[in-house]
Motif scaffolding. Sequence first.
Motif, short mmCIF file in Angstrom:
data_model
loop_
_atom_site.label_atom_id
_atom_site.label_comp_id
_atom_site.label_asym_id
_atom_site.label_seq_id
_atom_site.Cartn_x
_atom_site.Cartn_y
_atom_site.Cartn_z
N ARG A 1 -0.45 11.68 7.66
CA ARG A 1 -1.18 12.72 8.39
C ARG A 1 -2.60 12.86 7.85
O ARG A 1 -3.55 13.03 8.62
N ARG A 2 -2.75 12.79 6.53
CA ARG A 2 -4.09 12.89 5.95
C ARG A 2 -5.01 11.79 6.47
O ARG A 2 -6.17 12.03 6.81
N THR B 1 -4.72 9.94 9.29
CA THR B 1 -5.03 10.07 10.72
C THR B 1 -5.96 11.26 10.99
O THR B 1 -6.89 11.15 11.80
N GLU B 2 -5.74 12.36 10.30
CA GLU B 2 -6.60 13.53 10.51
C GLU B 2 -8.02 13.30 10.02
O GLU B 2 -8.98 13.89 10.54
N ALA B 3 -8.18 12.44 9.02
CA ALA B 3 -9.52 12.15 8.50
C ALA B 3 -10.29 11.19 9.37
O ALA B 3 -11.53 11.25 9.42
N LEU B 4 -9.58 10.32 10.09
CA LEU B 4 -10.27 9.22 10.77
C LEU B 4 -10.19 9.26 12.29
O LEU B 4 -11.18 8.97 12.98
N GLU B 5 -9.04 9.58 12.83
CA GLU B 5 -8.89 9.50 14.28
C GLU B 5 -9.83 10.44 15.04
O GLU B 5 -10.30 10.07 16.12
N PRO B 6 -10.14 11.65 14.56
CA PRO B 6 -11.10 12.48 15.29
C PRO B 6 -12.48 11.83 15.43
O PRO B 6 -13.27 12.22 16.29
N HIS B 7 -12.78 10.86 14.58
CA HIS B 7 -14.06 10.15 14.64
C HIS B 7 -13.97 8.88 15.48
O HIS B 7 -14.93 8.10 15.52
N GLY B 8 -12.85 8.68 16.14
CA GLY B 8 -12.70 7.53 17.02
C GLY B 8 -12.18 6.28 16.35
O GLY B 8 -12.15 5.21 16.98
N VAL B 9 -11.74 6.37 15.09
CA VAL B 9 -11.18 5.21 14.40
C VAL B 9 -9.73 5.02 14.84
O VAL B 9 -8.92 5.95 14.76
N ARG B 10 -9.40 3.82 15.30
CA ARG B 10 -8.02 3.50 15.65
C ARG B 10 -7.28 3.14 14.36
O ARG B 10 -7.63 2.16 13.71
N LEU C 1 0.82 -1.21 0.00
CA LEU C 1 0.00 0.00 0.00
C LEU C 1 0.85 1.26 0.00
O LEU C 1 1.76 1.42 0.82
N GLY C 2 0.55 2.16 -0.93
CA GLY C 2 1.23 3.45 -1.02
C GLY C 2 0.24 4.59 -1.00
O GLY C 2 -0.95 4.41 -0.72
N ASP C 3 0.71 5.77 -1.32
CA ASP C 3 -0.14 6.96 -1.28
C ASP C 3 -1.36 6.82 -2.18
O ASP C 3 -2.45 7.31 -1.84
N GLU C 4 -1.18 6.18 -3.34
CA GLU C 4 -2.29 6.08 -4.27
C GLU C 4 -3.44 5.26 -3.70
O GLU C 4 -4.62 5.61 -3.87
N GLY C 5 -3.11 4.17 -2.99
CA GLY C 5 -4.15 3.36 -2.37
C GLY C 5 -4.80 4.07 -1.20
O GLY C 5 -6.03 4.01 -1.02
N ALA C 6 -4.00 4.74 -0.38
CA ALA C 6 -4.55 5.48 0.75
C ALA C 6 -5.45 6.61 0.28
O ALA C 6 -6.50 6.87 0.87
N ALA C 7 -5.05 7.30 -0.79
CA ALA C 7 -5.87 8.38 -1.34
C ALA C 7 -7.21 7.84 -1.82
O ALA C 7 -8.26 8.48 -1.62
N ALA C 8 -7.19 6.67 -2.45
CA ALA C 8 -8.44 6.07 -2.92
C ALA C 8 -9.37 5.78 -1.75
O ALA C 8 -10.59 6.00 -1.84
N LEU C 9 -8.82 5.30 -0.64
CA LEU C 9 -9.63 5.04 0.55
C LEU C 9 -10.28 6.32 1.06
O LEU C 9 -11.46 6.35 1.40
#
Length: 317
Positions: free
Chosen positions: A281-282, A284-293, A248-256
């Motif tokens: 950072r993108r 973690t900032e997108a998910l962790e504030p919503h309680g996703v580990r 997994l690289g940036d392209e896969g993470a961006a798709a998610l």
Amino acid sequence: MSDADHLHELLGLPAVDFQSGTNDSPGPAADAAAWRVSIEPYEDEDRTWEQEFTAFLDEVDPAGVRALIIGQWGESYEERSSYPIGLVIAAAERLTSLEAVFVGDLTSEEAEISWIEQSDVTALLTAFPALVELGVRGGTKLVFPATRHERLRSLTIEAGGLPVEVVRGVLDSELPSLERLDLWLGVSEYGGDADVADLAPLLSGTCFPALHHLGLRNSEVENEIAAAVASAPLVARLRTLDLSCGTLGDEGAAALLEGQPLTHLDALDLHHHFLTEPMERRVTEALEPHGVRVDLSERCEPWGDRGAAGRYVTASE
């Protein structure tokens, strides 16, 4: 093979090595441990797995055993797992409480993951209708024809290369109670010939109505898997998603991040990845504030100067 160490537990029970002839020492009750039965073929050439398993049945109350770990059964790159599986099945009338089996708990020092000779592991499901957990390590000669099992809740198949026929057999199976599915897809060099299209029945949400954890791990096409997952109907009912140990690289993470919301997840496991720090950072900032580990441990660097072509999975050979 860092993600394929000896099991520490099975069915929530601590893994305990059975050693024949030590029953004079107090040990755990039969139902309080996940019993690992294995032999050391280089240290005791005259001891067979059959002899060790027979001793296990004599020294540990088989009617109380809930979890069994099949470790090294000899020269595992020469003898297929049908040998120990057959012996376990032959003892089914004595193993009346068995709920979990793991086949092939070998480390790389004992046998590389793609050297473990497997067989038709669904024979265990047929023999043990009360089984709720089945795990397998090794994809070589692994057979998993479509089957039906009413009670199986967890299925894990760890491979350096998972054959497409195995993937299709799993997805064609009727497993109405299945809650957790982990597939290590591996690499084509070691027989991992399934592609994203083969996962379509799973990702559509039509398989396994009780599924809430999905692992599609250890894949050389992890970016393509991430892109497919991003729009997969199944994801809306998942609680945990594991796309770790692959390329997994940036392209896969961006798709998610650009796909359907993942903020309903309890956990997203991406460890062993090739993301850059800004993309980390993108995520973690997108998910962790919503309680996703979010697990973004083990950032890797490609081999040499090959870029994306130098990415590697955790377990292949």
